[in-house]
Design a protein around this motif. Structure first.
Motif, PDB file in Angstrom:
ATOM      1  N   ILE A 164      22.224  69.977  42.676  1.00 43.81           N
ATOM      2  CA  ILE A 164      21.199  71.047  43.374  1.00 43.81           C
ATOM      3  C   ILE A 164      21.347  72.152  42.409  1.00 43.81           C
ATOM      4  O   ILE A 164      19.858  72.676  42.349  1.00 43.81           O
ATOM      5  N   VAL A 165      21.501  72.856  42.439  1.00 44.11           N
ATOM      6  CA  VAL A 165      22.050  74.269  41.502  1.00 44.11           C
ATOM      7  C   VAL A 165      20.926  74.446  39.733  1.00 44.11           C
ATOM      8  O   VAL A 165      20.266  74.856  39.917  1.00 44.11           O
ATOM      9  N   PHE A 166      21.666  72.703  38.963  1.00 43.70           N
ATOM     10  CA  PHE A 166      20.965  73.015  38.112  1.00 43.70           C
ATOM     11  C   PHE A 166      19.181  72.344  38.165  1.00 43.70           C
ATOM     12  O   PHE A 166      18.029  72.709  37.734  1.00 43.70           O
ATOM     13  N   GLU A 167      18.236  71.920  39.275  1.00 42.40           N
ATOM     14  CA  GLU A 167      17.195  70.995  39.687  1.00 42.40           C
ATOM     15  C   GLU A 167      16.868  72.546  39.742  1.00 42.40           C
ATOM     16  O   GLU A 167      15.776  73.636  39.501  1.00 42.40           O
ATOM     17  N   LEU A 168      17.512  73.585  40.719  1.00 44.59           N
ATOM     18  CA  LEU A 168      16.746  74.828  41.237  1.00 44.59           C
ATOM     19  C   LEU A 168      16.536  75.994  39.371  1.00 44.59           C
ATOM     20  O   LEU A 168      15.503  76.330  39.426  1.00 44.59           O
ATOM     21  N   VAL A 169      18.171  75.535  38.549  1.00 44.00           N
ATOM     22  CA  VAL A 169      17.342  76.243  36.991  1.00 44.00           C
ATOM     23  C   VAL A 169      16.590  75.708  36.533  1.00 44.00           C
ATOM     24  O   VAL A 169      15.831  76.681  35.983  1.00 44.00           O
ATOM     25  N   ASP A 170      16.691  74.728  36.413  1.00 48.36           N
ATOM     26  CA  ASP A 170      15.592  74.421  35.374  1.00 48.36           C
ATOM     27  C   ASP A 170      14.190  74.640  36.048  1.00 48.36           C
ATOM     28  O   ASP A 170      12.974  74.532  35.236  1.00 48.36           O
ATOM     29  N   GLU A 171      13.539  74.922  37.527  1.00 46.13           N
ATOM     30  CA  GLU A 171      12.954  74.394  37.986  1.00 46.13           C
ATOM     31  C   GLU A 171      12.180  75.766  37.458  1.00 46.13           C
ATOM     32  O   GLU A 171      10.719  76.273  36.919  1.00 46.13           O
ATOM     33  N   ILE A 172      12.750  76.906  37.719  1.00 51.63           N
ATOM     34  CA  ILE A 172      13.128  78.609  37.865  1.00 51.63           C
ATOM     35  C   ILE A 172      12.248  79.031  36.136  1.00 51.63           C
ATOM     36  O   ILE A 172      11.801  79.479  36.345  1.00 51.63           O
ATOM     37  N   CYS A 173      13.328  78.477  35.597  1.00 51.93           N
ATOM     38  CA  CYS A 173      13.134  78.227  34.229  1.00 51.93           C
ATOM     39  C   CYS A 173      11.518  77.682  33.385  1.00 51.93           C
ATOM     40  O   CYS A 173      11.348  78.607  32.668  1.00 51.93           O
TER      41      CYS A 173
END
Length: 361
Positions: A164-173
């Motif tokens: 979950i966290v890394f999907e958020l990180v990838d999208e925001i970056c």
């Protein structure tokens, strides 16, 4: 985040430092500004602030604390109400690019998953990620308290949290078109709790360093850099820095375990402590981060110049520069900066005055 310090009314010493003219843009590698991302209704005013205040002061790095103030497509269930759209974020990207300002988004990872009596979006939607589910948020929060509750953490060993966290990180970056990501990771009071079925009995420093490595390695897959706050890498008892600006739960030993290409944002607000030297000698790149005391910030700026002037060729690149931090929302800071908000009791020690003191126009 550091909102607790807003309750303190400590006054620092007086240090004078002035410059006859604006500093060249390349004087420090990082001339940064960190603030909560504006809400949609305040975007136009914030874009103007970038044009008329950040750019003339040669700010070259803008860290925006986004958290869930974006309309995530990967996890729409985690969005704040009225969050920024992709189009609005692109306006921020274009404005910063126009001024050669590096734009870095932040989502608080590991710690700061709650504040006082309010649970954050991640643990609200995914309560299984909670490191301390037995600790219930009180209706009326006070510190200190029997549970040692400051802010909740997610469990770094939960098998589902990183997806979950890394999907958020990838999208925001991706939407911010950023080459770096700020993971927060400050003031982690809950980690390796004995009652946690996954973390109990484990070394807290190793747990903390393991989470830093996990985030760093994920970012590195796409050539991105990890930025984070540095307080958990300092020994709060040995230094006397205490539980907020340093660690009292033994994560400080992680300073020898974390990757050396992580950028450490070293914040000290009540005293101009010289911890950048310690962190740099551990092989880490350091940015000094003041908040609201102009006298302290001027001393910290002078120190950063002194570190760079006296360092060996190996050490000098690790002293990266300065970054002003702001712990109100963007609209609140603009009201303070332009004098359009409520009068403040302390008219000297403010984040706006601190910003003006270190970054001349």
């Amino acid at each position: 985040m550091k909102k607790l310090f807003a309750l303190l009314l400590l006054v620092g010493g007086s240090v004078s430092l002035s410059f006859a003219k604006p500093l060249p843009a390349d004087t420090l590698p990082v001339r940064g500004f960190c603030i909560a991302a504006p809400r949609a209704e305040g975007l136009v005013s914030f874009l103007k602030f970038i044009d008329t205040e950040l750019a003339p002061r040669h700010i070259n790095t803008l860290v925006l604390r986004v958290d869930f103030n974006y309309q995530f497509k990967s996890h729409p269930e985690l969005r704040d109400a009225g969050a920024l759209t992709e189009q609005q974020v692109k306006q921020l990207v274009q404005t910063c690019r126009k001024h050669n300002i590096r734009l870095i988004p932040q989502i608080n990872l590991l710690g700061h998953q709650s504040w006082a009596g309010t649970i954050g979006n991640l643990l609200k939607i995914y309560p299984d990620f909670d490191e301390t589910p037995w600790v219930k948020l009180p209706a009326n929060y006070v510190w200190p308290n029997a549970d040692g509750l400051y802010c909740k953490s997610y469990c770094p060993l939960h098998p589902g949290v990183h997806k979950i966290v890394f999907e958020l990180v990838d999208e925001i970056c991706d939407v911010f078109e950023s080459t770096a990501f700020h993971a927060g990771m400050d003031e982690v009071f809950y980690i390796g709790e004995d009652k946690c079925p996954r973390c109990g009995g484990r070394d807290k420093a190793e747990l903390f360093a393991g989470e830093v490595w996990a985030i760093r390695n994920h970012l590195a897959e796409k050539g991105r850099e990890l930025w984070m706050w540095g307080d958990r890498l300092l020994d709060g008892k040995l230094t006397g820095l205490g539980a907020w600006e340093a660690s009292m739960n033994n994560t400080h030993r992680a300073v020898d375990l974390v990757p050396k290409d992580v950028i450490i944002c070293d914040w000290h607000y009540e005293r101009p402590d010289k911890t950048p030297v310690y962190l740099a000698m551990k092989g880490l790149a350091v940015i000094t981060c003041p908040w609201r005391m102009p006298a302290n910030a001027k001393q910290q700026l002078k120190d950063m110049y002194d570190y760079r002037a006296s360092a060996t060729k190996e050490m000098k690149p690790r002293f990266r520069g300065m970054m002003q931090t702001v712990w109100t929302d963007a609209a609140g800071f603009l009201n303070e900066f332009y004098g359009t908000g409520k009068p403040q009791k302390d008219t000297v020690n403010t984040s706006a005055n601190c910003f003006r003191a270190i970054f001349t126009r």
